[in-house]
Design an enzyme around this catalytic site. Sequence first.
Site, PDB file in Angstrom:
ATOM      1  CE  LYS A 184     -20.504 -35.111   2.812  1.00 57.19           C
ATOM      2  NZ  LYS A 184     -21.368 -35.222   1.601  1.00 57.19           N
ATOM      3  CD  GLU A 258     -19.786 -19.495   2.505  1.00 56.25           C
ATOM      4  OE1 GLU A 258     -20.996 -19.220   2.683  1.00 56.25           O
ATOM      5  OE2 GLU A 258     -19.338 -19.968   1.460  1.00 56.25           O
ATOM      6  CB  CYS A 292     -24.124 -19.046   0.494  1.00 54.49           C
ATOM      7  SG  CYS A 292     -22.438 -18.924  -0.091  1.00 54.49           S
ATOM      8  CD  GLU A 389     -29.310 -19.569   2.007  1.00 52.03           C
ATOM      9  OE1 GLU A 389     -28.331 -19.125   1.401  1.00 52.03           O
ATOM     10  OE2 GLU A 389     -29.210 -20.412   2.924  1.00 52.03           O
TER      11      GLU A 389
END
Length: 477
Positions: A184, A258, A292, A389
């Site tokens: 997906k 992750e 990331c 983040e």
Amino acid sequence: MTNPFEYAPAPESRSIVDIKPSYGLFVNGEFTEGHGTSFKTISPATEEVLAEIAEADEADVDAAVKAARKAYEKVWGPMSGRERAKYLYRIARIIQERSRELAVLESIDNGKPIKESRDVDVPTVAAHFFYYAGWADKLAYAGRGTDPRPLGVAGQIIPWNFPLLMLAWKIAPALACGNTVVLKPAETTPLTALLFAEICQQADLPPGVVNIVTGAGATGQALVSHPDVDKVAFTGSTDVGKAIARAVAGTEKRVTLELGGKAANVVFDDAPLDQAVEGIVNGIFFNQGHVCCAGSRLLVQESVADELLAKLKRRMSTLRVGDPLDKNTDIGAINSAEQLAKIRELSEIGEAEGAGRWSPACDLPETGFWFPPTLFTGVSQAHRIAREEIFGPVLSVLTFRTPSEAVEKANNTPYGLSAGVWTEKGSRILSMANQLRAGVVWANTFNKFDPTSPFGGFKESGYGREGGRHGLEAYLK
């Protein structure tokens, strides 16, 4: 500082890409309509609607998993590694042949500069398929016993920041090990995954080996919770990763996650500062900071902080923000209105908490989603911009005096995905790497990736490794 060079526009032609008005799902080797509703994917640089995309519901996900199970049991699982390798090599070569088309489509749908999708993303995608094709008939030497077996059907969910590259990270090792896949893509960037489906057809990949179901969170949820999925692989936010971990708890599904990061880029006083500035810029402004493992926290030794900041500001003033398809562009569009709102919110919080905000003068386009390269000075470890983040082109600058203070500040984060160390002393690099709680530590460089090298994190950055021999372990019994 005035720029002595004026860059004329150098746009890459869109004519190489044929974007269809609408796309269905890719199930059992064919494009199908799907039972759910549809949604629009738009260009973040122009806000134009690119295509209507089918949204897979539970019945569609079930059909894709059944196709993957049948292909696994009848064709792909029993096939020799030598034969599987031929398909992977073929896919890799087609990716190279269609590299310009893939790069242009990625930049249109994602907003990243064409020079990044052209020179980084697509070549690395092909390299991953070449690399894992080489492993397909050598799995007995991967360290998982003399007769390692595939897991079965892998449900894979990828993010919007590197749509094609994350697809390669997931699909290449899964197929090399003999698994079949239901993937997906992110709802804002589905187009290169659907073009990859065409590449699978072109490579004569057996039906059902790769299935692609488009949609948003509900589609991903249906895939994760499907009882006939043996393995879940997810790259994305920490919150969603935690939800996935809870969903598969108590089942026999294997999981790799992750997740987010807040990497420290540590610059010592003996570092080559001009080289470090290039690494800092690459670490946080590459792909608009939608990375990331971005070096979003700069830790610089006090004695060189002023000199480094002066050099960094001078370099930031030369960055060009604008049309992602222009070969001169350094920073493209923010991927979505939602992400832009988050970046703006956290930047305003940084100012409100007392940090000094600075951006170079740059003209932003009137349409689309844009944010200038930004740095904050006077940041403490308590500031939200140093802890959360941001996932945008925003750098927080902190200082330190001793190596032990640098380690303490670098590790003072719930994340542990990556870090960078800049120094001329090899012994210091090794000492720092040994103490930094990060899955990847770069020495005098940043954001360098290779299919032979494992990647993954600690703590809230997830678990499991992708890439290299280690990446095979997630797809073998």
